[in-house]
Scaffold this motif. Structure first.
Motif, PDB file in Angstrom:
ATOM      1  N   PHE A  69      54.129 -58.806  63.598  1.00 17.65           N
ATOM      2  CA  PHE A  69      55.546 -58.966  63.942  1.00 17.65           C
ATOM      3  C   PHE A  69      56.316 -59.471  62.731  1.00 17.65           C
ATOM      4  O   PHE A  69      55.776 -60.207  61.907  1.00 17.65           O
ATOM      5  CB  PHE A  69      55.724 -59.965  65.094  1.00 17.65           C
ATOM      6  N   GLN A 100      62.951 -61.682  58.427  1.00 12.68           N
ATOM      7  CA  GLN A 100      62.476 -60.356  58.003  1.00 12.68           C
ATOM      8  C   GLN A 100      63.124 -59.260  58.846  1.00 12.68           C
ATOM      9  O   GLN A 100      63.533 -58.217  58.316  1.00 12.68           O
ATOM     10  CB  GLN A 100      60.949 -60.280  58.101  1.00 12.68           C
ATOM     11  N   GLY A 141      59.294 -71.629  54.864  1.00 16.57           N
ATOM     12  CA  GLY A 141      58.197 -71.097  55.666  1.00 16.57           C
ATOM     13  C   GLY A 141      58.627 -70.084  56.707  1.00 16.57           C
ATOM     14  O   GLY A 141      57.828 -69.682  57.551  1.00 16.57           O
ATOM     15  N   LYS A 179      60.826 -65.754  54.068  1.00 19.18           N
ATOM     16  CA  LYS A 179      61.861 -65.171  53.191  1.00 19.18           C
ATOM     17  C   LYS A 179      61.241 -64.308  52.086  1.00 19.18           C
ATOM     18  O   LYS A 179      61.788 -63.273  51.737  1.00 19.18           O
ATOM     19  CB  LYS A 179      62.703 -66.286  52.549  1.00 19.18           C
ATOM     20  N   THR A 180      60.112 -64.758  51.540  1.00 16.61           N
ATOM     21  CA  THR A 180      59.529 -64.030  50.404  1.00 16.61           C
ATOM     22  C   THR A 180      59.229 -62.583  50.791  1.00 16.61           C
ATOM     23  O   THR A 180      59.655 -61.639  50.118  1.00 16.61           O
ATOM     24  CB  THR A 180      58.245 -64.732  49.911  1.00 16.61           C
ATOM     25  N   GLN A 214      54.377 -67.974  43.823  1.00 14.02           N
ATOM     26  CA  GLN A 214      54.353 -67.671  45.257  1.00 14.02           C
ATOM     27  C   GLN A 214      54.765 -66.213  45.493  1.00 14.02           C
ATOM     28  O   GLN A 214      54.109 -65.486  46.240  1.00 14.02           O
ATOM     29  CB  GLN A 214      55.312 -68.614  45.985  1.00 14.02           C
TER      30      GLN A 214
HETATM   31  N1  LIG Z   1      55.695 -61.577  59.628  1.00 19.13           N
HETATM   32  C1  LIG Z   1      54.884 -62.607  59.456  1.00 19.13           C
HETATM   33  N2  LIG Z   1      53.976 -62.935  60.412  1.00 19.13           N
HETATM   34  C2  LIG Z   1      53.140 -63.994  60.249  1.00 19.13           C
HETATM   35  N3  LIG Z   1      53.130 -64.792  59.158  1.00 19.13           N
HETATM   36  C3  LIG Z   1      54.011 -64.510  58.183  1.00 19.13           C
HETATM   37  C4  LIG Z   1      54.922 -63.413  58.269  1.00 19.13           C
HETATM   38  N4  LIG Z   1      55.674 -63.382  57.134  1.00 19.13           N
HETATM   39  C5  LIG Z   1      55.244 -64.398  56.378  1.00 19.13           C
HETATM   40  N5  LIG Z   1      54.247 -65.074  56.992  1.00 19.13           N
HETATM   41  C6  LIG Z   1      53.516 -66.246  56.497  1.00 19.13           C
HETATM   42  O1  LIG Z   1      54.374 -67.369  56.640  1.00 19.13           O
HETATM   43  C7  LIG Z   1      54.169 -68.261  55.554  1.00 19.13           C
HETATM   44  C8  LIG Z   1      55.506 -68.606  54.909  1.00 19.13           C
HETATM   45  O2  LIG Z   1      56.054 -67.427  54.342  1.00 19.13           O
HETATM   46  P1  LIG Z   1      56.956 -67.484  53.020  1.00 19.13           P
HETATM   47  O3  LIG Z   1      56.272 -68.285  51.967  1.00 19.13           O
HETATM   48  O4  LIG Z   1      57.362 -66.092  52.708  1.00 19.13           O
HETATM   49  O5  LIG Z   1      58.203 -68.293  53.560  1.00 19.13           O
HETATM   50  P2  LIG Z   1      59.482 -68.683  52.714  1.00 19.13           P
HETATM   51  O6  LIG Z   1      60.596 -68.727  53.675  1.00 19.13           O
HETATM   52  O7  LIG Z   1      59.629 -67.782  51.533  1.00 19.13           O
HETATM   53  O8  LIG Z   1      59.072 -70.153  52.240  1.00 19.13           O
HETATM   54  P3  LIG Z   1      59.758 -71.008  51.065  1.00 19.13           P
HETATM   55  O9  LIG Z   1      61.116 -71.404  51.548  1.00 19.13           O
HETATM   56  O10 LIG Z   1      58.801 -72.176  50.917  1.00 19.13           O
HETATM   57  O11 LIG Z   1      59.805 -70.155  49.826  1.00 19.13           O
HETATM   58  C9  LIG Z   1      53.180 -67.605  54.600  1.00 19.13           C
HETATM   59  O12 LIG Z   1      51.896 -68.141  54.840  1.00 19.13           O
HETATM   60  C10 LIG Z   1      53.215 -66.152  55.006  1.00 19.13           C
HETATM   61  O13 LIG Z   1      51.968 -65.522  54.761  1.00 19.13           O
END
Ligand SMILES: Nc1ncnc2c1ncn2[C@@H]1O[C@H](COP(=O)(O)OP(=O)(O)OP(=O)(O)O)[C@@H](O)[C@H]1O
Length: 98
Positions: free
Chosen positions: A7, A12, A32, A35-36, A93
């Motif tokens: 999902f 996203q 978390g 966003k990445t 990251q």
């Molecule tokens: N669609 C998804 N389903 C489940 N887990 C996910 C999904 N997308 C990302 N994740 C997981 O969620 C976690 C956080 O993702 P990510 O680092 O991209 O968040 P972020 O918003 O970029 O965080 P930050 O603000 O610290 O940069 C990671 O462990 C990632 O693998």
């Protein structure tokens, strides 16, 4: 779904359709929240489309296979996307996700 996830997170789901249609997007979401992947996955999808279309066009032109590879090789070496990141940690990251 990208990366083996089943999902999209909220961010996203909101960003992907816009980025995949080349819209400018500014995202503000919690740490978390995913966003990445929200910008990496659409970038990969756009790059995939560019290279696929290029291959199709070249093959459609019915040029020799060597010419196709030569031109594809040239196309793939061009800079097609840039991610600007403010810190080394953030860069690592993003690199790991990509
Ligand atoms: N669609 C998804 N389903 C489940 N887990 C996910 C999904 N997308 C990302 N994740 C997981 O969620 C976690 C956080 O993702 P990510 O680092 O991209 O968040 P972020 O918003 O970029 O965080 P930050 O603000 O610290 O940069 C990671 O462990 C990632 O693998």
């Amino acid at each position: 779904m990208f990366s083996g996830f089943h999902f999209c997170t909220h961010v996203q789901a909101a960003a992907t359709p816009l980025l995949c249609t080349h819209k400018d997007v500014a995202v503000d979401a919690a740490t978390g929240s995913g966003k990445t992947l929200a910008f990496v996955a659409p970038l990969v999808e756009i790059l995939r489309r560019i290279t696929t279309v290029k291959a199709h066009q070249l093959c459609y032109d019915s040029r020799s296979i060597n010419a196709v590879f030569k031109q594809l090789g040239f196309a793939i070496k061009r800079v097609l996307g840039i991610i600007i990141s403010l810190t080394r940690e953030s860069s690592s990251q993003i690199f790991n996700v990509a």
